[in-house]
Scaffold this active site. Sequence first.
Site, short mmCIF file in Angstrom:
data_model
loop_
_atom_site.label_atom_id
_atom_site.label_comp_id
_atom_site.label_asym_id
_atom_site.label_seq_id
_atom_site.Cartn_x
_atom_site.Cartn_y
_atom_site.Cartn_z
N GLU A 1 -7.38 9.21 1.35
CA GLU A 1 -6.92 8.78 0.05
C GLU A 1 -8.06 8.38 -0.87
O GLU A 1 -9.10 7.91 -0.42
CB GLU A 1 -6.01 7.54 0.18
CG GLU A 1 -4.83 7.72 1.09
CD GLU A 1 -4.01 6.45 1.23
OE1 GLU A 1 -2.79 6.58 1.44
OE2 GLU A 1 -4.58 5.34 1.16
N CYS B 1 0.86 -1.18 0.00
CA CYS B 1 0.00 0.00 0.00
C CYS B 1 0.90 1.23 0.00
O CYS B 1 1.74 1.37 0.88
CB CYS B 1 -0.89 0.05 1.24
SG CYS B 1 -1.26 -1.53 2.00
#
Length: 260
Positions: free
Chosen positions: A180, A118
């Site tokens: 995000e 990630c």
Amino acid sequence: MLSIDYRLDTNVMGLRSWTFRANKGIRNMASHIHARNITTHDPIQVKLLEEQCIVIDENDQQIGADTKKNCHRMENIDKGLLHRAFSVFLFNSKKELLLQQRSDAKITFPGYWTNTCCSHPLSVEDELDVQDNIGVKRAARRKLQHELGIKPEQVPLEAFDYLTRIHYKATSDGQWGEHEIDYILFLQQDVDLDLNTNEIQNIKFVTQDQLRNFIERSKLDDIKITPWFSLITERFLYTWWNNLHNLDAFKDHISVHRML
């Protein structure tokens, strides 16, 4: 009371960036506070905070760039600062999913278990390229090598399946967090691993049943799971996992799934 203001400036490239505005006294005070917080963290991870993330609006349109540090400070997130990210789910030929446990050196979510990789595409030409989402895939391949030691030739760009995007927000410790729009990338490859222990402290390949049991145990034991991985698992993961050879049927490049 400390007053901090961010405004959007246009730079010479025609992009806009979030710029810190404060009077001299307040600026020095803020710098002192931030320096005090930063010095307690791992120096390698602190250096990475200088990277330039891609700042976007809620429709995933680029509006500028800012440091990884600024993008992950909760005082900025609470003012709406949003950046582009990706989450890679790597499966081997036995259809097992590779999980990682984040290093305790990480500034956000240290020690948490999560999906394979990630991170964030950077505000650089190769990773800003939105045609066929190639920029995000380049970033994913870069970070797979950085974190897991996977050689680029083992993960060709055409092997990545971009499925969809999620928009989420989460706090790590009150000072640091995430906000995000996250590109979900699937990849089925057998790869060689060479872990960067500054990034990752543990890994495991799991089947679907093993992941379900692991998540159940996490509710009772001292096992922490990242919020984005939890959201993706609860909403999408198992359906996609069951269709690794038919992912085209599940690709949605229009929607941004709001999971706030």
